[in-house]
Write a protein that holds these residues in place. Structure first.
Motif, PDB file in Angstrom:
ATOM      1  N   VAL A 364       0.855  -1.180   0.000  1.00 43.80           N
ATOM      2  CA  VAL A 364       0.000   0.000   0.000  1.00 43.80           C
ATOM      3  C   VAL A 364       0.892   1.232   0.000  1.00 43.80           C
ATOM      4  O   VAL A 364       1.867   1.285   0.746  1.00 43.80           O
ATOM      5  N   MET A 365       0.579   2.187  -0.851  1.00 45.64           N
ATOM      6  CA  MET A 365       1.302   3.456  -0.809  1.00 45.64           C
ATOM      7  C   MET A 365       0.320   4.555  -0.407  1.00 45.64           C
ATOM      8  O   MET A 365      -0.769   4.649  -0.957  1.00 45.64           O
ATOM      9  N   ILE A 366       0.734   5.348   0.586  1.00 45.29           N
ATOM     10  CA  ILE A 366      -0.107   6.466   1.000  1.00 45.29           C
ATOM     11  C   ILE A 366       0.591   7.753   0.571  1.00 45.29           C
ATOM     12  O   ILE A 366       1.687   8.065   1.055  1.00 45.29           O
ATOM     13  N   ALA A 367      -0.021   8.461  -0.370  1.00 42.46           N
ATOM     14  CA  ALA A 367       0.546   9.723  -0.826  1.00 42.46           C
ATOM     15  C   ALA A 367       0.028  10.820   0.098  1.00 42.46           C
ATOM     16  O   ALA A 367      -1.172  11.033   0.205  1.00 42.46           O
ATOM     17  N   CYS A 368       0.943  11.473   0.792  1.00 45.68           N
ATOM     18  CA  CYS A 368       0.548  12.520   1.728  1.00 45.68           C
ATOM     19  C   CYS A 368       0.686  13.869   1.025  1.00 45.68           C
ATOM     20  O   CYS A 368       1.687  14.137   0.363  1.00 45.68           O
ATOM     21  N   ILE A 369      -0.342  14.678   1.192  1.00 44.09           N
ATOM     22  CA  ILE A 369      -0.423  15.890   0.374  1.00 44.09           C
ATOM     23  C   ILE A 369      -0.865  17.096   1.205  1.00 44.09           C
ATOM     24  O   ILE A 369      -1.777  17.011   2.026  1.00 44.09           O
ATOM     25  N   SER A 370      -0.192  18.224   0.962  1.00 41.33           N
ATOM     26  CA  SER A 370      -0.611  19.497   1.547  1.00 41.33           C
ATOM     27  C   SER A 370      -1.563  20.168   0.562  1.00 41.33           C
ATOM     28  O   SER A 370      -1.316  20.145  -0.643  1.00 41.33           O
ATOM     29  N   PRO A 371      -2.645  20.758   1.045  1.00 39.93           N
ATOM     30  CA  PRO A 371      -3.599  21.373   0.118  1.00 39.93           C
ATOM     31  C   PRO A 371      -3.241  22.826  -0.234  1.00 39.93           C
ATOM     32  O   PRO A 371      -3.991  23.488  -0.937  1.00 39.93           O
ATOM     33  N   ALA A 372      -2.098  23.303   0.275  1.00 47.62           N
ATOM     34  CA  ALA A 372      -1.787  24.732   0.164  1.00 47.62           C
ATOM     35  C   ALA A 372      -1.325  25.141  -1.229  1.00 47.62           C
ATOM     36  O   ALA A 372      -0.597  24.401  -1.892  1.00 47.62           O
ATOM     37  N   SER A 373      -1.759  26.346  -1.639  1.00 48.02           N
ATOM     38  CA  SER A 373      -1.352  26.882  -2.943  1.00 48.02           C
ATOM     39  C   SER A 373       0.169  26.977  -3.044  1.00 48.02           C
ATOM     40  O   SER A 373       0.748  26.740  -4.101  1.00 48.02           O
ATOM     41  N   SER A 374       0.811  27.261  -1.917  1.00 44.66           N
ATOM     42  CA  SER A 374       2.270  27.393  -1.925  1.00 44.66           C
ATOM     43  C   SER A 374       2.974  26.068  -2.238  1.00 44.66           C
ATOM     44  O   SER A 374       4.138  26.047  -2.609  1.00 44.66           O
ATOM     45  N   ASN A 375       2.262  24.961  -2.081  1.00 44.44           N
ATOM     46  CA  ASN A 375       2.860  23.642  -2.337  1.00 44.44           C
ATOM     47  C   ASN A 375       2.341  22.992  -3.614  1.00 44.44           C
ATOM     48  O   ASN A 375       2.547  21.796  -3.837  1.00 44.44           O
ATOM     49  N   LEU A 376       1.651  23.795  -4.421  1.00 44.27           N
ATOM     50  CA  LEU A 376       0.956  23.217  -5.577  1.00 44.27           C
ATOM     51  C   LEU A 376       1.867  22.375  -6.473  1.00 44.27           C
ATOM     52  O   LEU A 376       1.510  21.264  -6.858  1.00 44.27           O
ATOM     53  N   GLU A 377       3.042  22.901  -6.744  1.00 44.09           N
ATOM     54  CA  GLU A 377       3.935  22.202  -7.658  1.00 44.09           C
ATOM     55  C   GLU A 377       4.352  20.826  -7.109  1.00 44.09           C
ATOM     56  O   GLU A 377       4.333  19.832  -7.826  1.00 44.09           O
ATOM     57  N   GLU A 378       4.706  20.803  -5.812  1.00 46.22           N
ATOM     58  CA  GLU A 378       5.104  19.527  -5.192  1.00 46.22           C
ATOM     59  C   GLU A 378       3.914  18.583  -5.106  1.00 46.22           C
ATOM     60  O   GLU A 378       4.058  17.375  -5.284  1.00 46.22           O
ATOM     61  N   SER A 379       2.745  19.132  -4.816  1.00 44.14           N
ATOM     62  CA  SER A 379       1.553  18.280  -4.712  1.00 44.14           C
ATOM     63  C   SER A 379       1.249  17.636  -6.055  1.00 44.14           C
ATOM     64  O   SER A 379       0.899  16.458  -6.134  1.00 44.14           O
ATOM     65  N   LEU A 380       1.393  18.420  -7.114  1.00 41.48           N
ATOM     66  CA  LEU A 380       1.167  17.900  -8.463  1.00 41.48           C
ATOM     67  C   LEU A 380       2.126  16.742  -8.738  1.00 41.48           C
ATOM     68  O   LEU A 380       1.725  15.688  -9.245  1.00 41.48           O
TER      69      LEU A 380
END
Ligand code: ADP
Ligand code: MG
Length: 424
Positions: A364-380
């Motif tokens: 199982v892989m759990i992708a952890c994500i910040s919803p912040a606009s400042s992190n958009l590129e990394e989240s993508l």
């Protein structure tokens, strides 16, 4: 006469008819944290838990096997953490008791909630329990039940981190805790831990030289978790004062000798399985952390582990697209994929996780994500990476063999003698 399937297992081969199981990938989108709110960051995620989809502003939809949206509201946070455990991890704990290997990987940039989700920095009073404490609790409850039924169960745990392509023993008795004081945590004793193929020849790997602690109670095991977590290399970077630039791998080996009463002649059945619980290093690129000098070097090395992981994932996915399956570990079974070269050996992380990726494990892989606009590129980038991992197919098989039984017993005795020596 033993069936062909059993024979194949005794010879250390996976049966070609074993079921293929995809790596399950979930996304866990944490709420905005104070720092993000204070800097005026906006929420750029639309999380649809029911449709199991995440919509990223101007970047379209991403689908996962499950999607979680914990909030700051305590009841909801608890509910989501429990749902995550029940849906993703509990089936792996069930499997462990049936002799199936398992792995849980938390992926994401620093500050995205990996450690929070895994619960590796465990404190007893914590309102929301992470994956690892839940796993431990369940494993001990079940073991107690099995023992009450007259069967034998033994549990061992190890805890290592991979930092700069070196494996450190987080449970070493003379270990990192003491040496960490000497001019920073990176000056640890050189690691003597190595990884090699298991004797069974079934494509699995084992750590050589890492402390394995025989644990007989939940308290023992939590103590290991706490000791190891304290030892982890942490140093301030531009992104997060407690960022972890190492991969932390907590592993539990469960062995059982159970009576198989389905036969007229009661038989002893030996089952052994291992679970890796992995808190991966931050996936952000080095430039974002304003890394310099040693830190920059570490950044590059971490990216090496994660980039080889990315490469391994890509190759496995291509293989499964072309062949309907991807079991390059399984060269012995003549699956016709022996020509596919998967670069597991290019990094310590992928080598250690070899059987979790395309091999003999439920993963199982759990992708952890910040919803912040400042992190958009990394989240993508996290969303893309994780979406890709959904295509990996594993071939879990039950680890059951009579020959391995005595070998494992010897190993356990050795670990016990070592533990005894440590106490003296
Ligand atoms: P990582 O291990 O990925 O670097 P952490 O788990 O340390 O990230 O989380 C970073 C910050 O975000 C911490 O302050 C943590 O308390 C907070 N956080 C993470 N997940 C959640 C969540 N589900 N709910 C509330 N806060 C969270
Ligand atoms: Mg962390």
């Amino acid at each position: 006469a033993p069936s062909r399937r059993k024979m194949a297992k005794r010879m250390g081969k996976n049966d070609a008819t074993e079921e293929l199981v995809s790596v399950r990938v979930a996304a866990n989108v944490r709420p905005l944290v104070d720092k993000e709110l204070a800097s005026g960051a906006k929420d750029v995620m639309q999380v649809d838990v029911r449709a199991k989809q995440i919509q990223l502003l101007n970047h379209g939809d991403f689908a996962f096997d499950e999607v979680y949206a914990p909030s700051h509201e305590p009841a909801r946070a608890k509910e989501e953490a429990e749902r995550l455990y029940q849906q993703l991890v509990l089936p792996l704990v069930d499997g462990l008791f049936e002799g199936y290997n398992a792995s849980v990987l938390a992926y994401g940039q620093t500050g995205s909630g990996k450690t929070h989700t895994m619960g590796t920095s465990y404190s007893p009073g914590q309102a929301v329990r992470g994956v690892v404490p839940n796993v431990l609790q369940d494993i001990f409850a079940r073991s107690a039940k099995i023992q009450r039924e007259g069967n034998q169960v033994s549990l061992r745990c190890s805890y290592v981190e991979i930092h700069n392509e070196e494996i450190h023993d987080l449970l070493a008795p003379d270990g990192p805790a003491n040496t960490a004081n000497q001019a920073g945590a990176t000056l640890r004793k050189r690691s003597t831990i190595s990884i090699r193929d298991s004797a069974g020849g079934n494509g699995s790997v084992e750590l050589i030289g890492a402390t394995e602690v025989c644990v007989s109670s939940l308290q023992d095991c939590v103590a290991c978790l706490e000791q190891g977590s304290l030892c982890r290399t942490t140093a301030a970077t531009g992104m997060n004062a407690h960022s972890s630039r190492s991969h932390a791998i907590f592993s539990i080996t469960l062995e059982q000798k159970v009576s198989d009463r389905s036969n007229i002649h009661e038989q002893q059945k030996f089952l052994a399985a291992k679970m890796h619980l992995v808190d991966l290093a931050g996936s952000e690129r080095a430039k974002r952390t304003q890394a310099e000098g040693q830190r920059l070097k570490e950044g590059i090395q971490i990216n090496k582990g994660l980039s080889v992981l990315g490469k391994v994932i890509s190759i496995l996915c291509e293989a499964s697209e072309n062949n309907g399956h991807n079991t390059p570990n399984n060269v012995t079974s003549g699956s016709g994929l022996s020509h596919v070269h998967v670069p597991y050996r290019e990094s310590k992380l992928t080598r250690l996780l070899q059987d979790s990726l395309g091999g003999n494990s439920r993963t199982v892989m759990i992708a952890c994500i910040s919803p912040a606009s400042s992190n958009l590129e990394e989240s993508l980038s996290t969303l893309r990476y994780a979406s890709k991992a959904r295509n990996i197919k594993n071939r879990p098989s039950q680890n059951q063999d009579e020959a391995g039984c005595s070998l494992q017993q010897l190993k356990r005795q050795l670990a016990e003698v070592r533990a005894e020596n440590l106490r003296l």
